[in-house]
Design a protein around this motif. Sequence first.
Motif, PDB file in Angstrom:
ATOM      1  N   VAL A  38      49.042  24.224 -36.443  1.00 13.19           N
ATOM      2  CA  VAL A  38      49.070  24.277 -34.980  1.00 13.19           C
ATOM      3  C   VAL A  38      47.697  24.821 -34.580  1.00 13.19           C
ATOM      4  O   VAL A  38      47.546  26.111 -34.514  1.00 13.19           O
ATOM      5  N   LYS A  39      46.910  24.169 -33.836  1.00 13.17           N
ATOM      6  CA  LYS A  39      45.419  24.492 -33.250  1.00 13.17           C
ATOM      7  C   LYS A  39      45.761  24.918 -31.685  1.00 13.17           C
ATOM      8  O   LYS A  39      45.679  23.956 -30.832  1.00 13.17           O
ATOM      9  N   ASN A 173      54.495  19.970 -36.535  1.00 11.27           N
ATOM     10  CA  ASN A 173      53.809  18.857 -36.215  1.00 11.27           C
ATOM     11  C   ASN A 173      53.738  18.476 -34.796  1.00 11.27           C
ATOM     12  O   ASN A 173      52.765  17.861 -34.015  1.00 11.27           O
ATOM     13  N   VAL A 174      55.017  18.672 -34.277  1.00  6.48           N
ATOM     14  CA  VAL A 174      55.144  18.464 -32.831  1.00  6.48           C
ATOM     15  C   VAL A 174      54.437  19.400 -32.028  1.00  6.48           C
ATOM     16  O   VAL A 174      53.695  18.874 -30.887  1.00  6.48           O
ATOM     17  N   ALA A 176      51.613  21.000 -32.772  1.00  2.00           N
ATOM     18  CA  ALA A 176      50.322  20.648 -33.034  1.00  2.00           C
ATOM     19  C   ALA A 176      49.939  19.296 -31.999  1.00  2.00           C
ATOM     20  O   ALA A 176      48.856  19.626 -31.343  1.00  2.00           O
ATOM     21  N   GLN A 177      50.787  18.583 -32.126  1.00  2.00           N
ATOM     22  CA  GLN A 177      50.555  17.225 -31.319  1.00  2.00           C
ATOM     23  C   GLN A 177      50.501  17.783 -29.531  1.00  2.00           C
ATOM     24  O   GLN A 177      49.713  17.204 -28.657  1.00  2.00           O
ATOM     25  N   ASN A 178      51.623  18.671 -29.340  1.00  2.00           N
ATOM     26  CA  ASN A 178      51.676  19.203 -27.883  1.00  2.00           C
ATOM     27  C   ASN A 178      50.266  19.956 -27.591  1.00  2.00           C
ATOM     28  O   ASN A 178      49.842  19.766 -26.393  1.00  2.00           O
ATOM     29  N   TYR A 179      50.008  20.819 -28.557  1.00  2.00           N
ATOM     30  CA  TYR A 179      48.528  21.627 -28.176  1.00  2.00           C
ATOM     31  C   TYR A 179      47.246  20.658 -28.021  1.00  2.00           C
ATOM     32  O   TYR A 179      46.553  20.813 -27.341  1.00  2.00           O
ATOM     33  N   GLN A 180      47.358  19.420 -28.781  1.00  2.00           N
ATOM     34  CA  GLN A 180      46.159  18.645 -28.827  1.00  2.00           C
ATOM     35  C   GLN A 180      46.290  17.920 -27.659  1.00  2.00           C
ATOM     36  O   GLN A 180      45.282  17.638 -26.955  1.00  2.00           O
ATOM     37  N   ALA A 181      47.499  17.492 -27.160  1.00  2.00           N
ATOM     38  CA  ALA A 181      47.577  16.694 -26.013  1.00  2.00           C
ATOM     39  C   ALA A 181      46.926  17.267 -24.704  1.00  2.00           C
ATOM     40  O   ALA A 181      46.796  16.822 -23.780  1.00  2.00           O
ATOM     41  N   GLY A 182      47.018  18.847 -24.986  1.00  2.00           N
ATOM     42  CA  GLY A 182      46.516  19.346 -23.514  1.00  2.00           C
ATOM     43  C   GLY A 182      45.170  19.695 -23.737  1.00  2.00           C
ATOM     44  O   GLY A 182      44.604  20.525 -22.670  1.00  2.00           O
ATOM     45  N   ASP A 183      44.401  19.180 -24.921  1.00  2.00           N
ATOM     46  CA  ASP A 183      43.058  19.408 -24.880  1.00  2.00           C
ATOM     47  C   ASP A 183      42.423  18.225 -24.138  1.00  2.00           C
ATOM     48  O   ASP A 183      42.983  17.155 -24.062  1.00  2.00           O
ATOM     49  N   SER A 184      41.342  18.723 -23.467  1.00  2.00           N
ATOM     50  CA  SER A 184      40.389  17.740 -22.601  1.00  2.00           C
ATOM     51  C   SER A 184      39.177  18.074 -22.709  1.00  2.00           C
ATOM     52  O   SER A 184      38.705  19.286 -22.759  1.00  2.00           O
ATOM     53  N   GLU A 185      38.169  17.110 -23.178  1.00  2.00           N
ATOM     54  CA  GLU A 185      36.850  17.461 -23.193  1.00  2.00           C
ATOM     55  C   GLU A 185      35.976  17.520 -21.971  1.00  2.00           C
ATOM     56  O   GLU A 185      36.301  16.846 -21.152  1.00  2.00           O
TER      57      GLU A 185
END
Length: 185
Positions: A38-39, A173-174, A176-185
Amino acid sequence: MNIGEIVKQADILVPNEVSSADKVLQLNAINQDFFNVVKIPKIARFSCAAAQSDYALPPDVRLKNIDKLLVGMFQYQSLDREDVTPAQNAYSFDDQTHTLSLFPAPYTDLQGFLRYRRIGATVFVPANLAAVPDAPEEYHWTYVPALAAYLAHTQDDSVKAANFESQYKAAWNVAAQNYQAGDSE
């Protein structure tokens, strides 16, 4: 949820003879593993002075966890990347001294912005079962099936261990997906 509560609940799920010290040691590994999966992004801001190239950053920053570095509106790339050329804005980071070095140094006073990934920094000890995991509170429960999986392995119960592993890994995994979905470049 603290590690004492996690150990008690895991002991209910998998009765065992494993020492508390070994369980705490395993919880340290679980705490680290959580952040490998989880990043969770964190932000550090710092003031850059003209012609100064070195900056002290928080102790939880690691080179491998730096995601984005901006100084003013200029993006800097890690010198560890193979596609960085000498003409680009680049940086290096020393994990031992927590020092960020910018190449070239800023030409004027600017605001620095660093996005990095959170790490598990707490080291649990058997003498302090009141310590809490570094993970966000809503994921503390996942440490119970993770520890239960370890305990089931010590009992040679691979079926039970696999069931507990699938529970906590699915939750991670869920997350990790939730935190990744919050990323925006």
